[in-house]
Design a protein around this motif. Structure first.
Motif, short mmCIF file in Angstrom:
data_model
loop_
_atom_site.label_atom_id
_atom_site.label_comp_id
_atom_site.label_asym_id
_atom_site.label_seq_id
_atom_site.Cartn_x
_atom_site.Cartn_y
_atom_site.Cartn_z
N LEU A 16 0.84 -1.20 0.00
CA LEU A 16 0.00 0.00 0.00
C LEU A 16 0.87 1.25 0.00
N SER A 17 1.88 1.26 0.84
CA SER A 17 2.77 2.42 0.93
C SER A 17 3.45 2.69 -0.41
N LEU A 18 4.02 1.66 -1.01
CA LEU A 18 4.71 1.82 -2.30
C LEU A 18 3.77 2.28 -3.40
N ARG A 19 2.61 1.66 -3.49
CA ARG A 19 1.68 1.98 -4.57
C ARG A 19 1.01 3.33 -4.37
N ALA A 22 3.62 5.87 -5.40
CA ALA A 22 3.77 5.89 -6.86
C ALA A 22 2.58 6.58 -7.52
N ARG A 23 1.38 6.31 -7.03
CA ARG A 23 0.20 6.96 -7.60
C ARG A 23 0.22 8.45 -7.34
N ALA A 24 0.64 8.84 -6.13
CA ALA A 24 0.78 10.26 -5.81
C ALA A 24 1.78 10.92 -6.75
N ALA A 25 2.90 10.26 -7.00
CA ALA A 25 3.91 10.81 -7.90
C ALA A 25 3.34 11.03 -9.29
N THR A 26 2.57 10.08 -9.78
CA THR A 26 1.96 10.20 -11.10
C THR A 26 1.01 11.40 -11.15
N LEU A 27 0.24 11.58 -10.11
CA LEU A 27 -0.72 12.70 -10.07
C LEU A 27 -0.03 14.04 -9.89
N ALA A 112 -8.88 13.29 -4.70
CA ALA A 112 -9.03 12.23 -5.71
C ALA A 112 -8.22 11.00 -5.33
N LEU A 113 -7.00 11.19 -4.83
CA LEU A 113 -6.16 10.07 -4.42
C LEU A 113 -6.79 9.32 -3.25
N ALA A 114 -7.31 10.06 -2.29
CA ALA A 114 -7.96 9.40 -1.15
C ALA A 114 -9.18 8.61 -1.61
N GLU A 115 -9.97 9.20 -2.50
CA GLU A 115 -11.16 8.49 -3.00
C GLU A 115 -10.79 7.22 -3.75
N GLU A 116 -9.74 7.28 -4.56
CA GLU A 116 -9.26 6.08 -5.26
C GLU A 116 -8.82 5.02 -4.25
N THR A 117 -8.11 5.46 -3.23
CA THR A 117 -7.52 4.54 -2.27
C THR A 117 -8.56 3.81 -1.44
N VAL A 118 -9.64 4.48 -1.09
CA VAL A 118 -10.65 3.86 -0.22
C VAL A 118 -11.88 3.36 -0.98
#
Length: 148
Positions: A16-19, A22-27, A112-118
């Motif tokens: 979870l931490s790694l992904r 990585a998703r945050a970096a992309t955004l 958006a990242l939080a919504e994707e994550t949960v």
């Protein structure tokens, strides 16, 4: 706890931490930011002008890392530094107008990242996540610093 359960817990947290990072970096890339810089901008928005030591503590980052982030963000025109009136050795960091404008976009991205994550979790589960994760972080911090 037996090894299989421990392995499952540790692997899930690690992945979870790694992904998430990585998703945050992309955004963040289209905004011209690197991971960690958004947290510094959000902290300045939340707390107002701060000395770098306060930022380091709030972000849970080492002072040299915060110094480097501040330099890069200053170079991009998103923050500015000024000598502290209370402590000549310290610099006060604050958002510029460009930094304040970018924070709005960062907040949208963060939502958006939080919504994707949960996604797929119940509202009750999502509501309890911050406290659960703070407890887990405190458990690890306590062990790392030799407490508990």
């Amino acid at each position: 706890m037996d090894f299989d359960r421990a392995d499952a817990v540790n692997q899930a947290i690690r992945l979870l931490s790694l992904r998430h990072r990585a998703r945050a970096a992309t955004l963040l890339t289209p905004l011209g930011l690197h991971t960690g810089q958004e947290a510094l901008l959000l902290e300045l928005d939340r707390s107002g002008p701060s000395i770098q030591a306060q930022l380091s503590e709030a972000l849970g980052s080492e002072p040299p890392s915060v110094t480097l982030m501040v330099r890069k963000l200053e170079g991009a025109g998103l923050v500015r530094r000024a000598p502290s009136a209370a402590d000549r050795r310290a610099s006060v960091v604050e958002l510029t107008e460009d930094g304040k404008a970018l924070v709005g976009r960062v907040k949208e991205l963060w939502c958006a990242l939080a919504e994707e994550t949960v996604a797929g979790l119940s509202e009750e589960t999502v509501a309890g996540l911050p406290e659960l994760l703070r407890t887990m972080t405190a458990n690890v911090d306590g062990r790392r610093s030799g407490h508990r």
